[in-house]
Design an enzyme around this catalytic site. Structure first.
Site, PDB file in Angstrom:
ATOM      1  N   ARG A 330       0.323  -5.967  -4.637  1.00 31.40           N
ATOM      2  CA  ARG A 330      -0.956  -5.362  -4.556  1.00 31.40           C
ATOM      3  C   ARG A 330      -1.019  -4.431  -5.928  1.00 31.40           C
ATOM      4  NH1 ARG A 330       0.979  -3.240   1.835  1.00 31.40           N
ATOM      5  NH2 ARG A 330      -0.002  -5.489   2.290  1.00 31.40           N
ATOM      6  N   LEU A 441       6.138  -3.252   8.492  1.00 30.64           N
ATOM      7  CA  LEU A 441       6.965  -3.772   9.624  1.00 30.64           C
ATOM      8  C   LEU A 441       7.871  -4.467  10.020  1.00 30.64           C
ATOM      9  CD1 LEU A 441       3.426  -5.250  10.449  1.00 30.64           C
ATOM     10  CD2 LEU A 441       3.655  -3.225  10.134  1.00 30.64           C
TER      11      LEU A 441
END
Lengths: 637, 252
Positions: A330, A441
């Site tokens: 990213r 997560l």
């Protein structure tokens, strides 16, 4: 400040096993004598509260939302990593560990990351057993996809709503314990202070957001799982309520704050459309599996995308990073987008956007397959922009998405304040200077389901905790402090709204502490922030009263904390004279514009210590040792 | 260039649960077509604050259609006119200059108003606490791929599990029934092998809690599924009725 990380001895593969054996246990019959306070009900908080209650502890659980099911984990789209190697494509615990340390640009603690990779496989088993409806193949087995920064398919997903489904799994486990009477749930309650007695975290102060009642709570341990602070930028992909208040107030009570400047800018968000904008919307990174990112080769090209012929397009990620292409991590993808826009090759009305094009994918796979994979994301894009991504390329731009920094914790997830444990995004985490996709997560659930249930027992079994009640003078002192701040905020009766101050702070943070940072810019920010803060405290308009539902009062308290915390972030960014992961100091880059680390001088976690109002925070350092992964320049070319 | 519009807003104002409320009218200028509906309310609230008036309280959080916080009836329809869209994802390009828009809270006995457009939906949590889960403690060791689940069942489970718990189904129903919400959770779990063991007790307890909370009964108006921002199928209610019937006549 004692920064002993308490990493167990021995080879990395055996540390967690050995530690689990060496930790002290609380006898099953004694667990019900302990009271644990859990703040936050996202993946980390809900899984922790449920698991601790299953073990027999009494849990008081708090969230500011109207239901624990609405915590911001719900909005995670893409997926969750696990080293199951179900695809037989060469994945392993070691590879997930290696990818995560490398992806974090070598600024995370090896032992924690290895444990995370080990636990990842248990998380998937647990969630499937709860009934989480992960995507499956026609043969009935679990489906996987690849995600940015990885060359194996290890990401499990539930359409574009993985966070929602995992959170509902944890929420349902939590509701089961609420029904059983083991967890007392307090929704619409906001934590406004941490109570530390004789150096040990023993309670919290909350405000009931419906009645305005402030009250103290005491317990034997406090667990914060209150998420990240991306909203310091005003515009981010975070939910509007996400805030730094719980962790910042714990910092003011003695908890060290680790790497506050490490923020993640996500490359695929819907661009800003106007100054009324209240938040930014993420388009899942999974879109980069099939979408191709490009801008026109020519500067200032005003043609519509379909009018620009193939040879006049620059698929700059594929060009610069041939082996990872559109799947680079990213931070790399975000900086590359900023670079082409800074060159004047951005697209759309603002020119601060790049195309994410699905035309090839539709040709190759057919519209049905593309719809099956990304249909809900395309619909969301269409609702927000009024444009159809099946026909015209999406426009995307980076936006603040996640914060790797957070309260410093040791291997047991305990902060520098004994008894205060910090989970999930709220801690300074396992992601180093950059988090890989589908790892948040994983970390939240690892902390909540599989780490804290063991390590909190180890703490409780050894801690000497005198019995206290909410009548304790320190609880009363903290209560008085919280009430005084509320009275002060309501008494200013100024002319400028809370959002106006928040927006002003956010712009300063984005301009000077955003995707590109310089020493010069950070110094400007460090002058501007105290100035905005001073105006806030003399001119903020907070309507309404305390004794009612008052969202503006809630927000004013959060923005007051952001106005202090922003300064800490800039200080941290200024102190770190290197570029690593999401922290890009423009002075430190390679000739190709990649981040240039300085391992000799900055291979540490920066841990900031509060020294009182008006006094500069003290920097402490936890040196990072890399015994298993060789320090190297990240290359995705 | 983007268009701007002037709107007349009629909004339900109610100071607290115990004080009577009423509709109030506000005129709002300069609304940009690209704003979301909630951003339009932000602009109104900034104006009210500056004018020394009490801004309008409404629940919201993620503003991307997944947290289920936003809960307002817009021109008589929960979440407004656009199908499959939460209020936070509704954009002002749906409206035109000069429009009058009415905004009210969810109205149901089991969702008492807290203030203005904010209601108490904790009854939904209690329905889930009554049985909307699989009783499995943390630490299970069965491999995730040990039990294959057919794609069709997995997909149907996901269709039901997509519910965001916003309560639009209750607000849309003339009887304020919560059967779509309850049916969606029962449906999610009954489609999966993991949900089989507690199948009978789950539906009985959840329905009992639903009735206890004061939700009404379904009389097949189908407004719930029409209003659902996640387009949960009305089949959920047929499934709930079937499961409830089955639970009453079987023992397993």
């Amino acid at each position: 400040m004692d920064l002993n990380a308490k990493i167990p001895d021995g080879p990395i593969e055996g540390k967690w096993d050995r530690h689990r054996f060496e930790m002290k246990l609380v006898n099953p019959a004694n667990k019900r004598k302990y009271n644990i306070i859990v703040v936050g009900t996202g993946l980390a908080g809900a899984s922790a509260a449920a698991s601790l209650a299953e073990l027999g502890y009494n849990v008081d659980c708090f969230c500011f939302q109207d239901s624990p099911r609405r915590a911001h984990s719900i909005a995670a789209q893409g997926g969750i990593n696990a080293a199951k190697n179900y695809q037989n494509d060469g994945d392993s615990i070691y590879r997930l560990f290696y990818d995560t340390v490398k992806g974090g640009d070598f600024r995370a603690r090896e032992a924690n990351v290895y444990r995370l990779a080990q636990i990842s496989v248990n998380i998937i088993d647990q969630c499937v057993a709860q009934g989480v409806p992960f995507a499956r193949e026609y043969g009935g087995l679990l489906s996987n996809r690849s995600f940015g920064g990885a060359q194996v398919s290890r990401t499990f997903y539930a359409r574009g709503q993985t966070g929602q489904q995992l959170l509902l799994g944890a929420y349902q486990a939590l509701e089961r314990q609420i029904g059983a009477g083991k967890v007392k749930m307090y929704a619409r309650h906001e934590m406004l202070d941490l109570v530390v007695i004789d150096g040990v975290a023993r309670g919290i102060i909350t405000r009931d957001l419906v009645t305005g009642e402030t009250r103290g709570w005491v317990g034997d341990a406090v667990v914060l799982a209150t998420g990240g602070y991306g909203n310091v930028f005003y515009l981010s992909t975070n939910a509007k309520g996400s805030n730094v208040t719980a962790t910042y107030r714990a910092y003011k009570r003695g908890a060290g704050f680790g790497n506050p400047c490490f923020t993640q800018i996500h490359p695929t968000c819907i661009p800003v459309s106007g100054d009324y904008q209240s938040k930014l919307t993420l388009m899942s990174e999974s879109l980069r599996n099939d979408g191709r990112v490009w801008v026109p080769k020519q500067k200032g090209d005003t043609r519509r995308p379909e009018q620009i012929p193939e040879d006049e397009r620059d698929y700059y990620l594929e060009r610069r990073y041939p082996s990872f292409g559109n799947l680079v991590p990213r931070d790399v993808a975000s900086r590359a987008a900023k670079a082409v826009c800074d060159e004047g090759r951005g697209v759309g009305p603002s020119k601060m956007a790049v195309y994410l094009d699905f035309a090839d994918a539709v040709r190759r796979l057919g519209q049905n397959v593309v719809a099956d994979r990304y249909g809900n994301l395309f619909e969301m894009y269409e609702r927000i922009t009024g444009e159809d991504p099946y026909k015209t390329p999406m426009r995307i731009f980076p936006a603040v998405h996640y914060t790797m920094g957070g309260l410093w914790v040791d291997y047991n997830l305990m902060s520098t304040v004994p008894g205060l444990h910090v989970l999930g995004e709220a801690n300074f985490s396992d992601h180093g200077a950059n988090r890989l996709g589908a790892s948040a997560l994983m970390q939240g659930l690892a902390d909540g389901y599989f780490i804290i249930p063991y390590t909190i027992g180890n703490y409780l079994a050894q801690a000497k905790l005198p019995k206290i009640t909410v009548e304790h003078p320190e609880v009363q002192r903290c209560l008085a402090g919280v009430r005084a701040q509320t009275t002060r905020l309501l008494g200013i009766k100024g002319r400028t709204t809370v959002d106006e101050f928040h927006r002003e702070l956010g712009l300063v943070m984005w301009d000077y502490c955003g995707m590109g940072r310089t020493a010069e810019g950070l110094k400007i920010a460090l002058q501007k922030i105290p100035e905005i803060r001073a105006r806030f405290w003399s001119d903020v308009a907070v309507p309404g009263a305390n004794e009612e539902l008052n969202p503006w009062l809630e927000k004013a308290g959060r923005v007051a904390d952001f106005l202090e915390f922003g300064e800490l972030m800039c200080l941290d960014a200024l102190e770190r004279n290197e570029s690593c992961g999401g922290h890009f100091r423009e002075e430190y880059q390679t000739p190709d514009g990649e981040a240039l680390r300085d391992d000799a001088n900055y291979s540490y976690a920066a841990v900031w210590e509060y020294t009182g109002e008006g006094s500069a925070p003290r920097l402490n350092k936890e040196p990072l040792e890399f015994k298993n992964v060789k320090l190297a320049t990240r290359s995705y070319a | 260039m983007s268009k701007t519009m002037t709107l007349t807003l009629q909004i339900w104002r109610q100071r607290s649960a115990n004080t009577p409320g009423s509709m109030q009218t506000y005129k709002l200028e300069g609304v940009n077509e690209h704003m979301s509906f909630l951003e339009m309310l932000d602009v109104l609230n900034a104006k009210l604050t500056k004018d020394g008036q009490d801004p309008v309280a409404f629940d919201h959080d993620c503003r991307e259609g997944i947290c289920g916080s936003c809960s307002m009836v817009i021109d008589g329809r929960p979440h407004g006119p656009r199908k499959g869209t939460t209020a936070c994802q509704l954009h002002m390009r749906t409206y035109k200059d000069g429009d009058t828009i009415t905004i009210e809270p969810w109205r149901a006995k089991a969702f008492p108003v807290i203030k203005d457009l904010v209601v108490d939906r904790s009854s939904f949590d209690r329905i889930v606490a009554a049985g909307g889960f699989v009783s499995v403690n943390t630490g299970v060791t069965v491999d995730a791929n040990a039990t294959p689940i057919g794609k069709k069942n997995a997909d149907e489970a996901m269709d039901y599990a997509a519910c965001i718990g916003c309560g639009a189904c209750v607000a849309a129903c003339p009887n304020a029934a919560a059967m779509l919400f309850t049916g969606a959770k029962v449906g999610h779990l009954v489609k999966l092998p993991q949900g089989q063991v507690e199948r009978r007790g789950r539906v009985l307890r959840m329905v009992e809690q639903m009735d206890h909370e004061g939700f009404g009964a379904c009389t097949n108006h189908r407004e719930c599924s029409e209003a659902c921002p996640k387009e949960i199928s009305f089949d959920a209610i047929e499934l709930l009725n079937r499961e409830y019937m089955r639970a009453q006549v079987t023992n397993d």
